[in-house]
Design a protein around this motif. Sequence first.
Motif, PDB file in Angstrom:
ATOM      1  N   ILE A 181       0.837  -1.203   0.000  1.00 39.11           N
ATOM      2  CA  ILE A 181       0.000   0.000   0.000  1.00 39.11           C
ATOM      3  C   ILE A 181       0.871   1.252   0.000  1.00 39.11           C
ATOM      4  CG2 ILE A 181      -1.847   1.241   1.199  1.00 39.11           C
ATOM      5  CD1 ILE A 181      -2.593  -1.426   2.540  1.00 39.11           C
ATOM      6  N   ALA A 182       2.044   1.158   0.602  1.00 34.23           N
ATOM      7  CA  ALA A 182       2.948   2.305   0.693  1.00 34.23           C
ATOM      8  C   ALA A 182       3.402   2.802  -0.672  1.00 34.23           C
ATOM      9  CB  ALA A 182       4.168   1.944   1.539  1.00 34.23           C
ATOM     10  N   HIS A 183       3.316   1.965  -1.703  1.00 31.79           N
ATOM     11  CA  HIS A 183       3.723   2.379  -3.045  1.00 31.79           C
ATOM     12  C   HIS A 183       2.603   3.110  -3.794  1.00 31.79           C
ATOM     13  CE1 HIS A 183       6.757  -0.724  -2.191  1.00 31.79           C
ATOM     14  NE2 HIS A 183       7.505  -0.139  -3.101  1.00 31.79           N
ATOM     15  N   ALA A 184       1.396   3.031  -3.274  1.00 25.80           N
ATOM     16  CA  ALA A 184       0.246   3.660  -3.919  1.00 25.80           C
ATOM     17  C   ALA A 184       0.104   5.105  -3.448  1.00 25.80           C
ATOM     18  CB  ALA A 184      -1.021   2.869  -3.597  1.00 25.80           C
ATOM     19  N   PRO A 185      -0.683   5.909  -4.155  1.00 28.25           N
ATOM     20  CA  PRO A 185      -0.942   7.279  -3.679  1.00 28.25           C
ATOM     21  C   PRO A 185      -1.434   7.276  -2.238  1.00 28.25           C
ATOM     22  CG  PRO A 185      -1.766   7.011  -5.910  1.00 28.25           C
ATOM     23  CD  PRO A 185      -1.321   5.648  -5.456  1.00 28.25           C
ATOM     24  N   GLU A 186      -1.127   8.343  -1.507  1.00 30.51           N
ATOM     25  CA  GLU A 186      -1.313   8.355  -0.056  1.00 30.51           C
ATOM     26  C   GLU A 186      -2.736   8.062   0.390  1.00 30.51           C
ATOM     27  OE1 GLU A 186      -0.048  11.178   3.730  1.00 30.51           O
ATOM     28  OE2 GLU A 186       0.588  11.660   1.687  1.00 30.51           O
ATOM     29  N   HIS A 191      -8.665   3.755   2.247  1.00 27.57           N
ATOM     30  CA  HIS A 191      -9.752   2.938   1.716  1.00 27.57           C
ATOM     31  C   HIS A 191      -9.439   1.443   1.749  1.00 27.57           C
ATOM     32  CE1 HIS A 191     -12.017   6.420   0.074  1.00 27.57           C
ATOM     33  NE2 HIS A 191     -10.814   6.952  -0.071  1.00 27.57           N
ATOM     34  N   TYR A 192      -8.238   1.094   2.212  1.00 30.30           N
ATOM     35  CA  TYR A 192      -7.878  -0.325   2.287  1.00 30.30           C
ATOM     36  C   TYR A 192      -8.318  -0.847   3.654  1.00 30.30           C
ATOM     37  CZ  TYR A 192      -5.218  -4.593   1.417  1.00 30.30           C
ATOM     38  OH  TYR A 192      -4.855  -5.905   1.187  1.00 30.30           O
ATOM     39  N   PRO A 193      -9.241  -1.831   3.692  1.00 31.13           N
ATOM     40  CA  PRO A 193      -9.778  -2.304   4.971  1.00 31.13           C
ATOM     41  C   PRO A 193      -8.692  -2.811   5.921  1.00 31.13           C
ATOM     42  CG  PRO A 193     -11.035  -3.189   3.124  1.00 31.13           C
ATOM     43  CD  PRO A 193      -9.819  -2.535   2.541  1.00 31.13           C
ATOM     44  N   ALA A 194      -8.761  -2.357   7.153  1.00 30.90           N
ATOM     45  CA  ALA A 194      -7.909  -2.849   8.241  1.00 30.90           C
ATOM     46  C   ALA A 194      -6.431  -2.523   8.070  1.00 30.90           C
ATOM     47  CB  ALA A 194      -8.090  -4.353   8.432  1.00 30.90           C
ATOM     48  N   ALA A 195      -6.080  -1.605   7.161  1.00 28.69           N
ATOM     49  CA  ALA A 195      -4.675  -1.204   7.054  1.00 28.69           C
ATOM     50  C   ALA A 195      -4.263  -0.470   8.326  1.00 28.69           C
ATOM     51  CB  ALA A 195      -4.478  -0.305   5.833  1.00 28.69           C
ATOM     52  N   ASP A 196      -3.112  -0.797   8.861  1.00 32.50           N
ATOM     53  CA  ASP A 196      -2.601  -0.180  10.083  1.00 32.50           C
ATOM     54  C   ASP A 196      -1.934   1.147   9.710  1.00 32.50           C
ATOM     55  OD1 ASP A 196      -0.902   0.630  12.201  1.00 32.50           O
ATOM     56  OD2 ASP A 196      -0.723  -1.415  12.929  1.00 32.50           O
ATOM     57  N   PRO A 197      -2.502   2.283  10.119  1.00 29.25           N
ATOM     58  CA  PRO A 197      -1.955   3.578   9.696  1.00 29.25           C
ATOM     59  C   PRO A 197      -0.524   3.828  10.172  1.00 29.25           C
ATOM     60  CG  PRO A 197      -3.671   3.879  11.354  1.00 29.25           C
ATOM     61  CD  PRO A 197      -3.712   2.450  10.949  1.00 29.25           C
ATOM     62  N   ASP A 198      -0.192   3.385  11.386  1.00 32.54           N
ATOM     63  CA  ASP A 198       1.172   3.591  11.880  1.00 32.54           C
ATOM     64  C   ASP A 198       2.169   2.735  11.106  1.00 32.54           C
ATOM     65  OD1 ASP A 198       0.360   5.428  13.791  1.00 32.54           O
ATOM     66  OD2 ASP A 198       0.004   3.877  15.306  1.00 32.54           O
ATOM     67  N   LEU A 199       1.806   1.481  10.863  1.00 32.58           N
ATOM     68  CA  LEU A 199       2.674   0.598  10.077  1.00 32.58           C
ATOM     69  C   LEU A 199       2.808   1.113   8.655  1.00 32.58           C
ATOM     70  CD1 LEU A 199       4.325  -1.962   9.720  1.00 32.58           C
ATOM     71  CD2 LEU A 199       2.171  -3.236   9.420  1.00 32.58           C
ATOM     72  N   LEU A 200       1.713   1.614   8.097  1.00 32.33           N
ATOM     73  CA  LEU A 200       1.745   2.149   6.749  1.00 32.33           C
ATOM     74  C   LEU A 200       2.674   3.347   6.655  1.00 32.33           C
ATOM     75  CD1 LEU A 200       0.799   2.250   3.840  1.00 32.33           C
ATOM     76  CD2 LEU A 200      -1.297   3.415   4.601  1.00 32.33           C
ATOM     77  N   ARG A 201       2.652   4.206   7.664  1.00 32.85           N
ATOM     78  CA  ARG A 201       3.557   5.360   7.666  1.00 32.85           C
ATOM     79  C   ARG A 201       5.011   4.901   7.666  1.00 32.85           C
ATOM     80  NH1 ARG A 201       6.546   7.938  11.352  1.00 32.85           N
ATOM     81  NH2 ARG A 201       7.048  10.141  10.962  1.00 32.85           N
ATOM     82  N   GLN A 202       5.324   3.916   8.496  1.00 34.79           N
ATOM     83  CA  GLN A 202       6.692   3.411   8.529  1.00 34.79           C
ATOM     84  C   GLN A 202       7.089   2.813   7.184  1.00 34.79           C
ATOM     85  OE1 GLN A 202       6.193   0.724  11.880  1.00 34.79           O
ATOM     86  NE2 GLN A 202       7.309   2.114  13.250  1.00 34.79           N
ATOM     87  N   CYS A 203       6.171   2.083   6.573  1.00 32.59           N
ATOM     88  CA  CYS A 203       6.467   1.464   5.272  1.00 32.59           C
ATOM     89  C   CYS A 203       6.655   2.523   4.187  1.00 32.59           C
ATOM     90  CB  CYS A 203       5.346   0.499   4.882  1.00 32.59           C
ATOM     91  SG  CYS A 203       5.331  -1.052   5.813  1.00 32.59           S
ATOM     92  N   ARG A 204       5.882   3.610   4.263  1.00 32.71           N
ATOM     93  CA  ARG A 204       6.038   4.674   3.266  1.00 32.71           C
ATOM     94  C   ARG A 204       7.440   5.279   3.336  1.00 32.71           C
ATOM     95  NH1 ARG A 204       1.689   5.751   0.411  1.00 32.71           N
ATOM     96  NH2 ARG A 204      -0.406   5.509   1.277  1.00 32.71           N
ATOM     97  N   ILE A 205       7.912   5.556   4.543  1.00 38.52           N
ATOM     98  CA  ILE A 205       9.244   6.146   4.679  1.00 38.52           C
ATOM     99  C   ILE A 205      10.300   5.135   4.245  1.00 38.52           C
ATOM    100  CG2 ILE A 205      10.865   7.268   6.239  1.00 38.52           C
ATOM    101  CD1 ILE A 205       8.484   7.945   8.054  1.00 38.52           C
ATOM    102  N   LEU A 206      10.109   3.865   4.608  1.00 35.21           N
ATOM    103  CA  LEU A 206      11.087   2.841   4.233  1.00 35.21           C
ATOM    104  C   LEU A 206      11.166   2.683   2.720  1.00 35.21           C
ATOM    105  CD1 LEU A 206      13.050   0.575   5.008  1.00 35.21           C
ATOM    106  CD2 LEU A 206      11.082  -0.986   5.049  1.00 35.21           C
ATOM    107  N   THR A 207      10.018   2.582   2.047  1.00 28.16           N
ATOM    108  CA  THR A 207      10.044   2.409   0.593  1.00 28.16           C
ATOM    109  C   THR A 207      10.629   3.649  -0.088  1.00 28.16           C
ATOM    110  OG1 THR A 207       7.728   3.166   0.432  1.00 28.16           O
ATOM    111  CG2 THR A 207       8.114   0.795   0.562  1.00 28.16           C
ATOM    112  N   LEU A 208      10.395   4.818   0.490  1.00 25.22           N
ATOM    113  CA  LEU A 208      10.993   6.030  -0.063  1.00 25.22           C
ATOM    114  C   LEU A 208      12.506   5.999   0.103  1.00 25.22           C
ATOM    115  CD1 LEU A 208      10.582   8.806  -1.366  1.00 25.22           C
ATOM    116  CD2 LEU A 208      10.298   9.762   0.938  1.00 25.22           C
ATOM    117  N   ALA A 209      12.976   5.505   1.252  1.00 27.35           N
ATOM    118  CA  ALA A 209      14.422   5.399   1.478  1.00 27.35           C
ATOM    119  C   ALA A 209      15.062   4.414   0.500  1.00 27.35           C
ATOM    120  CB  ALA A 209      14.693   4.980   2.921  1.00 27.35           C
ATOM    121  N   ILE A 210      14.375   3.310   0.223  1.00 26.45           N
ATOM    122  CA  ILE A 210      14.893   2.337  -0.740  1.00 26.45           C
ATOM    123  C   ILE A 210      14.992   2.961  -2.123  1.00 26.45           C
ATOM    124  CG2 ILE A 210      14.400   0.169  -1.920  1.00 26.45           C
ATOM    125  CD1 ILE A 210      13.058  -0.796   0.671  1.00 26.45           C
ATOM    126  N   ALA A 211      13.899   3.604  -2.572  1.00 23.63           N
ATOM    127  CA  ALA A 211      13.896   4.225  -3.906  1.00 23.63           C
ATOM    128  C   ALA A 211      14.934   5.336  -3.998  1.00 23.63           C
ATOM    129  CB  ALA A 211      12.501   4.773  -4.210  1.00 23.63           C
TER     130      ALA A 211
END
Length: 242
Positions: A181-186, A191-211
Amino acid sequence: MAVRLRPCDVLARIAYVAHRAAAEFEVEVARRLAGTDGPVAALEPRVEPRVYVRDGFVVTLWRYYEPVPSPELTPAEYARALVRLHAGMRQVDVSAPHFTDRVAQARSLVGDRARTPELGEAERGLLGDALTRLSRAIGDRGADEQLLHGEPHPGNVLRTRSGQLFIDLETCCRGPVEFDIAHAPEQVGEHYPAADPDLLRQCRILTLAIATTWRWDRDDQLPNGRRLGEQWLDQIRAALGH
């Protein structure tokens, strides 16, 4: 390289033979997903589903989908497509790398000054710390993991008469759905059922660091890649409060 072949209307994906393993992995994932309801581009059904080797290149053959001109996907549509994709992937038993393997590759690149000669020391430290700390924090959460697309960003989504289809399956890995989900628009995460917002935030920063790390590779060929790398470093600093 992707080439549309006429008059048979087949999409040929072509790479150097050094990428044969990745091509074989992608074909295997696509072959298995064909038996699910997952919204993925299909292999060409008129030929054997395998990797073809010719003159130092590997070629895979896919069904060609006529693009449908239409507005961008709404966040809700994008989320529904991801939900269907993940549901189909949960039905597939295939050996795939873990998302932390990708983190390890990025960390190796950050630590190799010969391969990242233009990356400043402060920026090198920032990326190395972000990759290590966030990867560990995500793992420590103990979230459920499954097969993922790996990079389901808008560039890997086709709008077709058959609906939204995901392409480029060679990036598949295992991890929490939030990594995808972190690769998709914010707004998609809302709208993704049961997505953990805190985990998603961490994944967004991590995927950005990788890219961002890939943009500093001396062999990176992405147009304007270095400029993007500088912009993304600023975003990482802001996200981490540096």
